[in-house]
Design an enzyme around this catalytic site. Structure first.
Site, PDB file in Angstrom:
ATOM      1  CG  ASP A  88     -20.767 -18.477  22.101  1.00 49.61           C
ATOM      2  OD1 ASP A  88     -20.378 -18.155  20.204  1.00 49.61           O
ATOM      3  OD2 ASP A  88     -20.335 -19.073  22.519  1.00 49.61           O
ATOM      4  CG  ASP A  89     -25.626 -19.471  25.011  1.00 46.47           C
ATOM      5  OD1 ASP A  89     -24.144 -20.564  24.072  1.00 46.47           O
ATOM      6  OD2 ASP A  89     -25.473 -19.288  26.016  1.00 46.47           O
ATOM      7  CG  HIS A  92     -22.041 -23.373  21.638  1.00 46.59           C
ATOM      8  ND1 HIS A  92     -20.767 -23.892  22.370  1.00 46.59           N
ATOM      9  CD2 HIS A  92     -23.082 -22.716  22.469  1.00 46.59           C
ATOM     10  CE1 HIS A  92     -20.809 -22.841  23.178  1.00 46.59           C
ATOM     11  NE2 HIS A  92     -22.104 -22.193  23.402  1.00 46.59           N
ATOM     12  CG  HIS A 101     -24.736 -23.828  27.230  1.00 42.51           C
ATOM     13  ND1 HIS A 101     -23.968 -23.589  28.049  1.00 42.51           N
ATOM     14  CD2 HIS A 101     -24.245 -23.239  25.481  1.00 42.51           C
ATOM     15  CE1 HIS A 101     -23.536 -22.309  28.144  1.00 42.51           C
ATOM     16  NE2 HIS A 101     -23.416 -22.578  26.590  1.00 42.51           N
ATOM     17  CG  HIS A 111     -23.673 -14.798  24.765  1.00 39.61           C
ATOM     18  ND1 HIS A 111     -22.433 -14.764  25.482  1.00 39.61           N
ATOM     19  CD2 HIS A 111     -23.562 -16.700  25.037  1.00 39.61           C
ATOM     20  CE1 HIS A 111     -21.700 -15.324  25.924  1.00 39.61           C
ATOM     21  NE2 HIS A 111     -22.872 -16.846  25.981  1.00 39.61           N
TER      22      HIS A 111
END
Length: 299
Positions: free
Chosen positions: A120-121, A171, A175, A267
């Site tokens: 993620d991210d 995503h 966020h 991540h």
């Protein structure tokens, strides 16, 4: 004249306010500058209380949650990447307009003793290449859940991820872990604007999943994502690598919680991720030694 459903009424009301909300981004989610090796750019905020899974939620695959249906307000998130409603997990559900289930996925395509690695991210120009190298070393394919502006800023990296055989996940734009408390038009913009940024950066490769930040799913944003070809994607094991607890702690979390389910959360963005890279070097061969195979999340 047929009566509108509650869901349709929400969409209609949201559409009426769309002009006001156009371009709205939860800037408050980005807290200051990222001083990591990624260089300048926003640092992603993560909730340390309710935004991440404890790995002990009752809402797990194959188990009845015993929870009531979704609330009318849309505030129905749960920390394990489910929306807290009684039908929020499991491999099957009636497909939406695009033929994609709106039910949050906690299963792998292969089933059996398989796991899915999700990242993620990012993408990050510093840490994503290091993670890609580890994945290649162990012949593992992963799903990269990207922040829209990060993908837009790093199109070459997005294309490299696709070329290596990995999959893409939306995503959102900013966020925003509180997106489930905001109007449908805002949620739609967060989901669909990010999808376009990622697909444009990928040169046309499709985004196949949607993961709400912090598990901030709602029936509306799941419906929007599925209607545009993206399966809502939860997780079962939160490594908490975003907190940088130490490589040993990340590895221990995976070993202890993999019995909770097959989708594991790491991540590559939002800060310095050396611990994540080191942990993957230990976790991937350990999983293989335990007899696990690697698969993508179910669609």
């Amino acid at each position: 004249m047929a009566r509108l459903t509650a869901h349709t009424r929400r969409i209609v009301m949201a559409a009426a306010t769309a002009v006001v909300l156009t371009g709205g981004v939860a800037a408050a989610v980005f807290l200051g500058s990222d001083t990591s090796a990624d260089g300048p750019g926003p640092a992603l905020a993560h909730s340390s209380s309710t935004g991440r899974s404890t790995g002990k939620s009752d809402d797990k695959p194959g188990r009845a949650s015993g929870k009531p249906g979704s609330s009318a307000s849309g505030d129905d998130s749960a920390p394990d990447g489910s929306d807290g409603s009684g039908d929020a997990t499991g491999p099957a559900a009636p497909p939406g307009a695009a033929g994609i289930s709106e039910v949050i996925d906690h299963e792998t395509e292969s089933g059996g003793k398989s796991v899915s690695i999700t990242i993620d991210d990012g993408p990050s120009p510093v840490w994503t290449p290091k993670i890609l190298a580890v994945l290649e070393q162990y012949n593992v394919k992963a799903t990269f859940c990207m922040i829209g502006p990060q993908a837009k800023a790093n199109p070459a990296m997005v294309k490299q991820i696709v070329a290596a055989g990995h999959r893409l996940c939306d995503h959102t734009v900013s966020h925003d872990e509180a997106m489930n408390k905001k109007p449908v038009a805002y949620q739609s913009s967060e989901v669909l604007d990010a999808q376009k940024m990622i697909e444009d950066a990928a040169g046309g490769a499709k985004v196949q999943y949607f993961r709400a930040p912090g598990g901030a799913f709602t029936p509306d944003n799941r419906h929007i994502a599925a209607g545009h070809g993206m399966r809502p994607l939860g997780w079962n094991v939160d490594t908490k690598d975003w907190k940088r607890p130490g490589t040993a702690a990340i590895v221990k979390t995976v070993k202890q919680e993999i019995k909770s389910g097959p989708i594991v959360l790491f991540h590559d963005g939002g800060g310095e991720r050396a611990q994540t890279v080191a942990a993957l070097k230990e976790v991937l061969p350990w999983l293989a030694q335990q007899g696990y195979t690697f698969s993508f999340p179910a669609i």
